[in-house]
Design a protein around this motif. Structure first.
Motif, PDB file in Angstrom:
ATOM      1  N   MET A  90       0.213  -6.275   9.044  1.00 20.63           N
ATOM      2  CA  MET A  90       0.733  -5.292   8.610  1.00 20.63           C
ATOM      3  C   MET A  90       1.861  -4.998   9.084  1.00 20.63           C
ATOM      4  SD  MET A  90      -1.482  -1.607   8.867  1.00 20.63           S
ATOM      5  CE  MET A  90      -3.191  -1.972   8.914  1.00 20.63           C
ATOM      6  N   ASP A  91       2.957  -4.596   8.403  1.00 24.36           N
ATOM      7  CA  ASP A  91       4.247  -4.532   8.949  1.00 24.36           C
ATOM      8  C   ASP A  91       4.442  -2.982   9.248  1.00 24.36           C
ATOM      9  OD1 ASP A  91       4.675  -3.131   6.508  1.00 24.36           O
ATOM     10  OD2 ASP A  91       5.998  -4.585   5.705  1.00 24.36           O
ATOM     11  N   ASP A  92       5.501  -2.803  10.026  1.00 30.17           N
ATOM     12  CA  ASP A  92       5.896  -1.193  10.454  1.00 30.17           C
ATOM     13  C   ASP A  92       5.708  -0.290   9.239  1.00 30.17           C
ATOM     14  OD1 ASP A  92       6.378  -2.594  12.709  1.00 30.17           O
ATOM     15  OD2 ASP A  92       8.295  -1.896  12.891  1.00 30.17           O
ATOM     16  N   LYS A  93       6.218  -0.770   8.314  1.00 31.77           N
ATOM     17  CA  LYS A  93       6.319   0.390   7.107  1.00 31.77           C
ATOM     18  C   LYS A  93       5.007   0.591   6.625  1.00 31.77           C
ATOM     19  CE  LYS A  93       8.309   0.979   2.227  1.00 31.77           C
ATOM     20  NZ  LYS A  93       9.426   0.524   1.556  1.00 31.77           N
ATOM     21  N   THR A  94       4.289  -0.333   6.376  1.00 32.55           N
ATOM     22  CA  THR A  94       2.519  -0.274   6.105  1.00 32.55           C
ATOM     23  C   THR A  94       2.084   0.649   7.114  1.00 32.55           C
ATOM     24  OG1 THR A  94       2.772  -2.312   4.888  1.00 32.55           O
ATOM     25  CG2 THR A  94       0.317  -1.300   5.737  1.00 32.55           C
ATOM     26  N   VAL A  95       2.405   0.577   8.392  1.00 36.20           N
ATOM     27  CA  VAL A  95       1.610   1.149   9.493  1.00 36.20           C
ATOM     28  C   VAL A  95       1.955   2.508   9.480  1.00 36.20           C
ATOM     29  CG1 VAL A  95       1.241   1.585  12.024  1.00 36.20           C
ATOM     30  CG2 VAL A  95       1.195  -0.937  10.991  1.00 36.20           C
ATOM     31  N   LEU A  96       3.306   3.058   9.049  1.00 37.28           N
ATOM     32  CA  LEU A  96       3.796   4.297   9.057  1.00 37.28           C
ATOM     33  C   LEU A  96       3.074   5.112   7.816  1.00 37.28           C
ATOM     34  CD1 LEU A  96       7.402   3.887  10.321  1.00 37.28           C
ATOM     35  CD2 LEU A  96       5.767   5.188  11.325  1.00 37.28           C
ATOM     36  N   SER A  97       3.135   4.199   6.638  1.00 36.29           N
ATOM     37  CA  SER A  97       2.596   4.807   5.389  1.00 36.29           C
ATOM     38  C   SER A  97       1.179   5.395   5.825  1.00 36.29           C
ATOM     39  CB  SER A  97       2.639   3.754   4.222  1.00 36.29           C
ATOM     40  OG  SER A  97       1.972   4.181   3.409  1.00 36.29           O
ATOM     41  N   ARG A  98       0.303   4.377   6.519  1.00 40.67           N
ATOM     42  CA  ARG A  98      -1.075   4.778   6.852  1.00 40.67           C
ATOM     43  C   ARG A  98      -1.025   5.897   7.712  1.00 40.67           C
ATOM     44  NH1 ARG A  98      -5.924   4.967   6.590  1.00 40.67           N
ATOM     45  NH2 ARG A  98      -7.392   4.126   8.349  1.00 40.67           N
ATOM     46  N   HIS A 130       1.167   8.498   7.831  1.00 43.31           N
ATOM     47  CA  HIS A 130       1.360   9.588   7.044  1.00 43.31           C
ATOM     48  C   HIS A 130       0.104   9.716   6.167  1.00 43.31           C
ATOM     49  CE1 HIS A 130       5.502  10.091   8.126  1.00 43.31           C
ATOM     50  NE2 HIS A 130       5.841   8.830   7.863  1.00 43.31           N
ATOM     51  N   GLY A 131      -0.433   8.934   5.564  1.00 38.98           N
ATOM     52  CA  GLY A 131      -1.786   9.244   4.637  1.00 38.98           C
ATOM     53  C   GLY A 131      -2.834   9.807   5.688  1.00 38.98           C
ATOM     54  N   LEU A 132      -3.190   9.619   6.921  1.00 45.50           N
ATOM     55  CA  LEU A 132      -4.069  10.146   7.631  1.00 45.50           C
ATOM     56  C   LEU A 132      -3.733  11.571   7.932  1.00 45.50           C
ATOM     57  CD1 LEU A 132      -4.904   6.892   9.985  1.00 45.50           C
ATOM     58  CD2 LEU A 132      -6.270   8.039   8.240  1.00 45.50           C
ATOM     59  N   VAL A 133      -2.508  11.815   8.212  1.00 52.57           N
ATOM     60  CA  VAL A 133      -1.774  13.039   8.715  1.00 52.57           C
ATOM     61  C   VAL A 133      -2.229  14.251   7.415  1.00 52.57           C
ATOM     62  CG1 VAL A 133       0.070  14.440   9.154  1.00 52.57           C
ATOM     63  CG2 VAL A 133      -0.596  12.396  10.453  1.00 52.57           C
ATOM     64  N   ASP A 134      -1.773  13.556   6.217  1.00 56.06           N
ATOM     65  CA  ASP A 134      -2.160  14.331   4.916  1.00 56.06           C
ATOM     66  C   ASP A 134      -3.522  14.712   4.784  1.00 56.06           C
ATOM     67  OD1 ASP A 134       0.823  14.182   4.372  1.00 56.06           O
ATOM     68  OD2 ASP A 134       0.440  12.543   2.817  1.00 56.06           O
ATOM     69  N   TRP A 184      -1.026   4.248  15.789  1.00 54.24           N
ATOM     70  CA  TRP A 184       0.219   4.470  16.751  1.00 54.24           C
ATOM     71  C   TRP A 184       0.044   3.293  17.689  1.00 54.24           C
ATOM     72  CZ3 TRP A 184       4.148   6.885  15.501  1.00 54.24           C
ATOM     73  CH2 TRP A 184       4.355   8.091  14.890  1.00 54.24           C
ATOM     74  N   ASP A 185      -0.980   2.794  18.507  1.00 51.25           N
ATOM     75  CA  ASP A 185      -1.032   1.812  19.161  1.00 51.25           C
ATOM     76  C   ASP A 185      -0.391   0.215  18.696  1.00 51.25           C
ATOM     77  OD1 ASP A 185      -1.905   0.297  21.877  1.00 51.25           O
ATOM     78  OD2 ASP A 185      -3.163  -0.707  20.275  1.00 51.25           O
ATOM     79  N   LEU A 186      -0.694   0.238  17.550  1.00 49.91           N
ATOM     80  CA  LEU A 186      -0.391  -0.933  16.869  1.00 49.91           C
ATOM     81  C   LEU A 186       1.134  -0.916  16.568  1.00 49.91           C
ATOM     82  CD1 LEU A 186      -0.576  -3.807  15.501  1.00 49.91           C
ATOM     83  CD2 LEU A 186      -1.342  -2.410  13.299  1.00 49.91           C
ATOM     84  N   LEU A 187       1.691   0.202  16.265  1.00 47.95           N
ATOM     85  CA  LEU A 187       3.026   0.229  15.968  1.00 47.95           C
ATOM     86  C   LEU A 187       3.764   0.223  17.081  1.00 47.95           C
ATOM     87  CD1 LEU A 187       5.206   1.043  13.720  1.00 47.95           C
ATOM     88  CD2 LEU A 187       4.822   3.254  14.287  1.00 47.95           C
ATOM     89  N   ARG A 188       3.272   0.887  18.149  1.00 47.88           N
ATOM     90  CA  ARG A 188       3.965   0.585  19.653  1.00 47.88           C
ATOM     91  C   ARG A 188       4.124  -0.687  20.154  1.00 47.88           C
ATOM     92  NH1 ARG A 188       1.661   5.816  20.533  1.00 47.88           N
ATOM     93  NH2 ARG A 188      -0.455   4.628  21.392  1.00 47.88           N
ATOM     94  N   ARG A 189       2.922  -1.530  19.848  1.00 43.96           N
ATOM     95  CA  ARG A 189       2.907  -2.805  20.304  1.00 43.96           C
ATOM     96  C   ARG A 189       3.894  -3.605  19.461  1.00 43.96           C
ATOM     97  NH1 ARG A 189      -1.499  -5.183  19.575  1.00 43.96           N
ATOM     98  NH2 ARG A 189      -2.595  -3.431  18.657  1.00 43.96           N
ATOM     99  N   ARG A 190       3.870  -3.457  18.266  1.00 38.05           N
ATOM    100  CA  ARG A 190       4.903  -4.189  17.230  1.00 38.05           C
ATOM    101  C   ARG A 190       6.193  -4.002  17.899  1.00 38.05           C
ATOM    102  NH1 ARG A 190       3.735  -6.494  12.832  1.00 38.05           N
ATOM    103  NH2 ARG A 190       5.778  -5.828  11.896  1.00 38.05           N
ATOM    104  N   ARG A 191       6.728  -2.683  18.183  1.00 38.70           N
ATOM    105  CA  ARG A 191       8.131  -2.519  18.535  1.00 38.70           C
ATOM    106  C   ARG A 191       8.193  -3.184  19.899  1.00 38.70           C
ATOM    107  NH1 ARG A 191       8.185   3.901  16.672  1.00 38.70           N
ATOM    108  NH2 ARG A 191       8.575   3.484  14.296  1.00 38.70           N
ATOM    109  N   ALA A 192       7.256  -3.047  20.666  1.00 34.57           N
ATOM    110  CA  ALA A 192       7.435  -3.790  21.925  1.00 34.57           C
ATOM    111  C   ALA A 192       7.554  -5.302  22.003  1.00 34.57           C
ATOM    112  CB  ALA A 192       6.331  -3.404  23.032  1.00 34.57           C
TER     113      ALA A 192
END
Length: 81
Positions: free
Chosen positions: A1-9, A11-15, A49-57
């Motif tokens: 899963m790339d960053d864009k996909t994680v962010l999309s997920r 946003h979907g969960l928040v919605d 959020w954990d996955l996104l932070r670890r990808r960025r790190a």
């Protein structure tokens, strides 16, 4: 899963959170139904959020962010214990 996909997920969960709150206020679901689903959403958001932070790190230190995988709910929820 790339960053864009994680962010999309995320946003979907928040919605979905917002939709649940609206359904509760309109009497379409019970508070126990809302609460149960909100708990599931919170865990899924924590995992994203954990996955996104670890990808960025990983990217910051020159590692391949695609090598990062989502951790289990138990692992993510147990970080503070």
């Amino acid at each position: 899963m790339d960053d864009k996909t994680v962010l999309s997920r995320i946003h979907g969960l928040v919605d979905e959170e917002h939709q649940l709150r609206g359904q509760l206020s309109r009497g379409e679901i019970s508070s126990s139904e809302e609460h149960a689903r909100l708990q599931e959403l919170e865990v899924a958001l924590d995992q994203c959020w954990d996955l996104l932070r670890r990808r960025r790190a990983a990217r910051e230190v020159g590692n391949n962010p695609d090598a990062e995988q989502a951790h289990s709910a138990g692992e993510v929820e147990g970080y503070l214990q």
